[in-house]
Design an enzyme around this catalytic site. Sequence first.
Site, PDB file in Angstrom:
ATOM      1  CD  GLU A   1      -1.836  -2.361   1.429  1.00 55.79           C
ATOM      2  OE1 GLU A   1      -0.696  -2.618   1.853  1.00 55.79           O
ATOM      3  OE2 GLU A   1      -2.719  -3.230   1.301  1.00 55.79           O
TER       4      GLU A   1
ATOM      5  CG  HIS B   1     -10.383  -6.714   7.671  1.00 56.78           C
ATOM      6  ND1 HIS B   1      -9.166  -7.063   8.186  1.00 56.78           N
ATOM      7  CD2 HIS B   1     -10.313  -7.026   6.352  1.00 56.78           C
ATOM      8  CE1 HIS B   1      -8.400  -7.572   7.227  1.00 56.78           C
ATOM      9  NE2 HIS B   1      -9.071  -7.564   6.107  1.00 56.78           N
TER      10      HIS B   1
HETATM   11  C1  LIG Z   1      -2.265  -4.443   4.556  1.00 59.24           C
HETATM   12  C2  LIG Z   1      -3.274  -5.275   3.888  1.00 59.24           C
HETATM   13  N1  LIG Z   1      -3.505  -5.118   2.569  1.00 59.24           N
HETATM   14  C3  LIG Z   1      -4.426  -5.868   1.937  1.00 59.24           C
HETATM   15  C4  LIG Z   1      -5.151  -6.796   2.620  1.00 59.24           C
HETATM   16  C5  LIG Z   1      -6.192  -7.640   1.903  1.00 59.24           C
HETATM   17  N2  LIG Z   1      -5.686  -9.002   1.796  1.00 59.24           N
HETATM   18  C6  LIG Z   1      -5.990  -9.919   2.715  1.00 59.24           C
HETATM   19  S1  LIG Z   1      -5.224 -11.337   2.452  1.00 59.24           S
HETATM   20  C7  LIG Z   1      -4.458 -10.805   1.081  1.00 59.24           C
HETATM   21  C8  LIG Z   1      -3.549 -11.735   0.327  1.00 59.24           C
HETATM   22  C9  LIG Z   1      -2.369 -12.183   1.113  1.00 59.24           C
HETATM   23  O1  LIG Z   1      -1.720 -13.230   0.479  1.00 59.24           O
HETATM   24  P1  LIG Z   1      -0.539 -14.031   1.155  1.00 59.24           P
HETATM   25  O2  LIG Z   1       0.260 -13.119   2.017  1.00 59.24           O
HETATM   26  O3  LIG Z   1       0.180 -14.737   0.098  1.00 59.24           O
HETATM   27  O4  LIG Z   1      -1.258 -15.061   2.143  1.00 59.24           O
HETATM   28  P2  LIG Z   1      -2.299 -16.204   1.776  1.00 59.24           P
HETATM   29  O5  LIG Z   1      -3.658 -15.581   1.842  1.00 59.24           O
HETATM   30  O6  LIG Z   1      -1.962 -16.706   0.447  1.00 59.24           O
HETATM   31  O7  LIG Z   1      -2.157 -17.233   2.860  1.00 59.24           O
HETATM   32  C10 LIG Z   1      -4.814  -9.479   0.843  1.00 59.24           C
HETATM   33  C11 LIG Z   1      -4.390  -8.677  -0.302  1.00 59.24           C
HETATM   34  C12 LIG Z   1      -4.926  -6.912   4.016  1.00 59.24           C
HETATM   35  N3  LIG Z   1      -5.617  -7.764   4.778  1.00 59.24           N
HETATM   36  N4  LIG Z   1      -3.981  -6.161   4.611  1.00 59.24           N
END
Ligand SMILES: Cc1ncc(C[n+]2csc(CCOP(=O)(O)OP(=O)(O)O)c2C)c(N)n1
Lengths: 327, 319
Positions: A60, A129
Amino acid sequence: MAEMMYWEGLRRAHDEEMTRDPLVICMGEDIGVAGGTYKATKDLYEKFGEKRVMDTPISEGGYTGLGIGASFIGIRPIIEIMSVNFAWLAMDQMFNSAAKVRYMSGGQLTAPCVFRSAGGAAHQLGAQHSARMEKVFMGVAGLRVVTPSNPKQAYGMLKSAVRSDDPVFIYEHELMYNMKGEIPDEEYFHPLEGSEVTRSGADVTLFGYNISVHWCLKAAEILEKQHGISAEVVDLYALAPLDRAGIKKSISKTHRAVIAEEDEAPVGVGSEIIAIINEECFFELDAAPVRVHSALVPQPYNHTLEKAAIPDHQDVVNAVLKMFGKA
Amino acid sequence: MTLDDKKRVLREMVLHRRFEERCYQAYIERKIGGFLHLYPGQEACCNGVMEAARPGHDYVITGYRDHVHAIKCGTDPKVVMAELYGKETGCSKGRGGSMHVFDVAHRFMGGYALVGGPFPLAAGIAKGIQMKGGDEISICFLGDAANNQGVFHETLNMAKVWNLPVLFVCENNQYGIGTSIQRSTAVLDQYKRACAYNIEAAQCDGQDIDTVYEYAKTAVDYVRSGKGPYFLELMTYRYRGHSMSDSRGYRSREEEEEWKLRDPINILRDKLIAAGALSMDEFTAIEKATDDYIENDVMKFAEESPEPNVADLEKYVLA
Ligand SMILES: Cc1ncc(C[n+]2csc(CCOP(=O)(O)OP(=O)(O)O)c2C)c(N)n1
C-alpha cells in the site's frame, strides 16, 4: 434515468473517464484480472489493458506513492485501497507527499490523484477490518475528502475527482456497494464541496454523511410519524472542506442539531461540526448540539457486541427525543 | 520423526483438515461470521515446522489463516471454534474472531488481519527472547504476497543486524487473494529475497511433511543455537478460495487438481501404509473418530457456550 448500484456507478465513472482521457489509470490490489473486491473496476482490465488497469502487489505505501509520483507529471491515477484499514499503510504518502506537495513547492507541483477506499463496519469483520477513519483524513490540509451516500453521488463524485487538480479521497462504505439508486443517463458531475438538504424539516437538523445519512432519513420518518417532530436531514457529502455556510443555514432554520457518524468519539466529524455551530451560530441554538457515534472500542467480532458498538437510526431518534425532553 | 510420531502427526493433520472443513459448513449455516480463511492443502507446512520446533514453548505469530497454527501450538480446538462462534469461551473471548485467534498461554501470539503486520512483531518477540536469555525462538508464518510489504524488508534487515532468534516461514501458496505471484512479484523464489539481507534461507516442497520437517529442523536448530534469523520457504497450495466469497475464477481447475495429487495427508498416509505402520481401515477409523470428536465435543462446546455480555463492551480496551 437508470437504476444502478453504487458499485456500478463507480464502474461507469471509471469507464467514462478512462475512455475520455488516456492518461487516466486505475490501480490497486485485485482490481484487474480478479475484477475488484467490490467490482468498481469490473471488466476494465479487458477493456483498457494491464498498463492502465494495474494489479498492484500488496504494498500500500509503495503503490500509493507510485500513483502520487505519476500524478506529478500529468497522469491521473485512481488509486483503490481495498479497505480503510490498509490505508493506514498509505497515509505517509497521502499526507506527507500528496497533500503537502502543492504548498511546499509554492504551487509548482500538484498531486491530482484520486484515492478510493472502503471504510466502515460491515458484518463481523473484527477489529482490523472495520475502521472508520474519516476524522483523520478530514484534518489534513491539502486533501479533499468526499463521502458518497448514494450511487448518483458515487458516480458523479468520482468523475469530478478525476478532473480535480487536488488529491481527493473518496470515502466509500463496505455496506453500500449494492445499494441501488437513480443515475442520470447523461454525464453528471457532483460537486466536491457543499452539502445537500436531503429532507426538509423545521424542528431539528440531522447531519449525516455516507451511511449515516440513511440512519438520519429513517430517524426523520419515525420522528415525524410517531412523535410529530419535523427533522431536516443534511447530507454532508464533503467532509473536507466542510460546508460551514450550509451548516449555518440549516441551524438558522431549525435551531437544533444532531450529528450522526459511524466513527468513534472523541475526535470526530461530530466534534468538528459542533465547533462550527458554536463559532457560526451559537446564539441561534435552542439546545446544545449532540453527536451520535460509535463506542470507543476496537470493533468486536461478536455480533451482539458489534451491534452495541455502532449506532443506528434508533440512536438518532433517541438523541432527538432526549433533546426535546421526550425520553 | 519416528513412525509413532508420524502416526500422531497424521491424526493431527486429519483433525486440522476436518476442523477447517467443518468451519466451512458452519459458515454456510451462518454460525460463523466475518471473513473466514481456510487452511486445507497447507497442513504439512505448519505441522512440519512445529514438529521440528517446540509447540507451546517457542513463540508463534501469523496472519489471518490462523486456526490450525493455534491448534498446533496447543490451543484446544473447542476454544478456537468457540472464538469463531464469537462466544465468551473463545480463546479471544469472542472479541477477535477468525482472523484474531490468540492463545498466549500456549505462546500463540496471534493471528493478524493486516498483511505483513506480524513481521516486525515477530522480530520484536525475538528481541525479547534475546534479552531474557531463553532458549525459545520466534516463528513467523506468513504468505508469499506479504513479502511485498515494506515491513518485510525493514524487518529482515533489523533481524540480521541484531542477529535475532527469529524464523520466518513463508507458506508460498502462489496467490495473494486472486493475484498470482507471477503477476505481483519480481522474484518468484521467495527465499532468494532473504539473501539481500544476508539471511540464511532455503526453499523446499511444502506438501511432504518429511521434507518440511527435515528443512525446518535445520532452520530451527540454526536459530536456536544463536546464529541469527533464518528464512524458510515452503511450496504449497490452498485448495479453497482465499476466503469464503472467492469463486477462484483466477486459476484453472486443472491446476487445482494437479496440486490435489500431492495432498499432504495422502502423502503421509501412503508412506505409513507402505511402511506397514498403518492400514487403510485404521485411517478410515481415524477420520471417523475425528469427525465424532469435532461434532460431539468441539461443535457442541461452541454451540452451547454463552455469548459475551453487552455490559462488557468496553472491557479489554485499556488495562
Ligand atoms: C495491509 C493489507 N492489505 C491488503 C489486505 C487484503 N488481503 C488480505 S489477504 C491478502 C492476500 C495475502 O496473500 P498471502 O500473504 O500470500 O497469504 P495467503 O492468503 O496466500 O495465505 C490481501 C491482499 C490486508 N488484509 N492487509
